[in-house]
Design a protein around this motif. Structure first.
Motif, short mmCIF file in Angstrom:
data_model
loop_
_atom_site.label_atom_id
_atom_site.label_comp_id
_atom_site.label_asym_id
_atom_site.label_seq_id
_atom_site.Cartn_x
_atom_site.Cartn_y
_atom_site.Cartn_z
N ALA A 158 30.15 54.97 34.73
CA ALA A 158 31.24 55.36 35.62
C ALA A 158 30.76 55.45 37.06
O ALA A 158 31.45 55.00 37.99
CB ALA A 158 31.83 56.70 35.18
N LEU A 159 29.59 56.03 37.27
CA LEU A 159 29.05 56.17 38.63
C LEU A 159 28.70 54.81 39.23
O LEU A 159 29.05 54.52 40.38
CB LEU A 159 27.81 57.07 38.61
N VAL A 160 28.02 53.99 38.45
CA VAL A 160 27.65 52.65 38.93
C VAL A 160 28.91 51.84 39.25
O VAL A 160 28.99 51.15 40.27
CB VAL A 160 26.77 51.91 37.90
N SER A 161 29.91 51.93 38.39
CA SER A 161 31.18 51.22 38.63
C SER A 161 31.82 51.64 39.94
O SER A 161 32.25 50.79 40.73
CB SER A 161 32.15 51.49 37.48
N SER A 162 31.88 52.94 40.17
CA SER A 162 32.54 53.43 41.38
C SER A 162 31.80 52.98 42.63
O SER A 162 32.42 52.63 43.64
CB SER A 162 32.65 54.96 41.34
N LEU A 163 30.48 52.98 42.58
CA LEU A 163 29.68 52.56 43.74
C LEU A 163 29.90 51.08 44.04
O LEU A 163 30.06 50.67 45.20
CB LEU A 163 28.20 52.84 43.49
N ILE A 164 29.88 50.26 43.00
CA ILE A 164 30.07 48.82 43.19
C ILE A 164 31.47 48.51 43.69
O ILE A 164 31.65 47.73 44.65
CB ILE A 164 29.77 48.06 41.89
N LEU A 165 32.47 49.10 43.06
CA LEU A 165 33.85 48.85 43.46
C LEU A 165 34.11 49.30 44.90
O LEU A 165 34.84 48.65 45.65
CB LEU A 165 34.82 49.56 42.51
N LYS A 166 33.51 50.42 45.28
CA LYS A 166 33.66 50.92 46.65
C LYS A 166 33.11 49.91 47.65
O LYS A 166 33.72 49.65 48.70
CB LYS A 166 32.96 52.26 46.80
N HIS A 167 31.96 49.34 47.34
CA HIS A 167 31.36 48.34 48.24
C HIS A 167 32.19 47.07 48.30
O HIS A 167 32.37 46.49 49.38
CB HIS A 167 29.93 48.02 47.79
N ILE A 168 32.68 46.63 47.16
CA ILE A 168 33.50 45.41 47.15
C ILE A 168 34.74 45.60 48.02
O ILE A 168 35.13 44.70 48.77
CB ILE A 168 33.89 45.06 45.70
N GLN A 169 35.34 46.78 47.94
CA GLN A 169 36.53 47.06 48.74
C GLN A 169 36.20 47.22 50.22
O GLN A 169 36.83 46.60 51.08
CB GLN A 169 37.21 48.33 48.24
N LYS A 290 43.65 40.30 37.39
CA LYS A 290 44.78 41.23 37.35
C LYS A 290 44.99 41.74 38.76
O LYS A 290 44.03 41.96 39.50
CB LYS A 290 44.50 42.40 36.40
N ASN A 291 46.21 41.93 39.12
CA ASN A 291 46.50 42.48 40.44
C ASN A 291 46.29 43.99 40.41
O ASN A 291 47.16 44.73 40.00
CB ASN A 291 47.94 42.14 40.86
N VAL A 292 45.09 44.39 40.82
CA VAL A 292 44.76 45.82 40.79
C VAL A 292 44.41 46.29 42.20
O VAL A 292 43.99 45.51 43.05
CB VAL A 292 43.56 46.08 39.85
N LYS A 293 44.62 47.57 42.41
CA LYS A 293 44.23 48.20 43.66
C LYS A 293 43.04 49.10 43.39
O LYS A 293 42.96 49.77 42.37
CB LYS A 293 45.39 49.02 44.24
N ILE A 294 42.09 49.11 44.35
CA ILE A 294 40.91 49.94 44.21
C ILE A 294 41.04 51.12 45.14
O ILE A 294 41.29 50.96 46.34
CB ILE A 294 39.65 49.13 44.57
N TYR A 295 40.91 52.31 44.60
CA TYR A 295 41.03 53.51 45.41
C TYR A 295 39.66 54.15 45.57
O TYR A 295 38.84 54.12 44.68
CB TYR A 295 42.00 54.49 44.76
#
Length: 295
Positions: A158-169, A290-295
């Protein structure tokens, strides 16, 4: 005498094959560069095969059609586990992307504090990135007790996912590069990154058009053939490939030497003999759209 002449001829032929690889790569690199600038893997499984000039992955619909995205728009995120991963395993890719004016970002998920050298290793990482051409403001080093430099500790997905997604956004990343399921060196922290990105891709949690490539792990014999391994990598199919020459190798070596705290005798041998100092080959991870939004 006959045996000597035969060995000599085989050696000469092999050297010629290496030169041929460099020649063909210089011709194909513009197509490969455009390929990573265009989201191809959301709809198919086209593969780069250097022995075939005309593949669906490399050709556009017509010769007159311009690429949909230029290389300068490529925004690549390299996700690593420890300081020195960037130059030990990914130097050819970083150097080619920087040369192509792509924006390269690095997310290092630990300080490499296994031997209580985290502070020093962070400085070494920034020095290495400067040599490779990654600006310091494009480098993020995570210092979190849940992500220690320790193969015995299971990293939080979960932590690794959030860090990666945050950077991508935050950086509008279109290309993510990391390890494959064997982690190149088999390190559990490397493998944890691959598993997390594979989950994000299969769950459709990545933004549309974002591609993921995982670095091929190879046998130990191939790994330490240095530049002699090039023809093998060239002939085997891959989804993306980066090859560098002598001058670029010197920069990769200089980046490795920045990690002074890690320069044990076997690391110096690695600099001389590792194939990863000359070539990177990747497999694409299929991304569900998928059309998703990253928060």
């Amino acid at each position: 005498m006959f045996v000597f002449v035969s060995i000599l001829l085989v050696f000469v032929a092999y050297i010629v094959s290496i030169k041929f690889v460099y020649f063909r790569f210089s011709q194909l690199w513009p197509l490969l560069r455009n390929k990573i600038s265009t989201p191809l893997y959301t709809t198919g499984n086209a593969h780069f095969c250097p022995t075939q000039e005309r593949t669906g992955a490399l050709l556009r619909n017509s010769e007159d059609e311009k690429p949909r995205v230029t290389a300068i728009e490529t925004r690549a995120l390299l996700v690593t586990a420890h300081p020195d991963d960037e130059c030990m395993f990914f130097a050819p890719t970083i150097l080619k992307l920087v040369e192509s004016q792509a924006s390269v970002y690095l997310l290092c998920l630990s300080t490499g504090n296994y031997n209580n050298q985290g502070v020093q290793r962070k400085r070494e990482l920034l020095d290495s990135c400067a040599v490779l051409g990654i600006p310091s403001n494009h480098v993020t080093i995570i210092d979190d007790k849940e992500l220690p430099d320790d193969p015995a500790v299971q990293w939080s997905t979960a932590l690794v996912s959030s860090l990666i997604l945050k950077h991508i956004q935050n950086y509008s990343i279109s290309l993510v590069l990391t390890f494959d399921g064997r982690g190149v060196s088999g390190h559990a922290n490397h493998i944890a990154i691959y598993k997390t990105l594979s989950h994000l891709a299969s769950a459709g949690r990545l933004p549309k058009g974002c591609q993921i490539f995982s670095l091929h792990s190879i046998s130990i014999l191939r790994k330490y053939l240095s530049v002699l391994e090039l023809p093998v990598s060239w002939l085997l199919p891959s989804d993306f490939c980066c090859v560098i020459g002598l001058e670029e190798y010197k920069r990769a070596k200089k980046a490795m030497l920045c990690h002074r705290s890690q320069l044990l005798w076997f690391r110096r041998l690695y600099i001389l003999f590792s194939r990863y100092m000359f070539v990177n080959t990747y497999q694409a991870i299929l991304v569900e759209t998928k059309n998703v939004k990253i928060y």
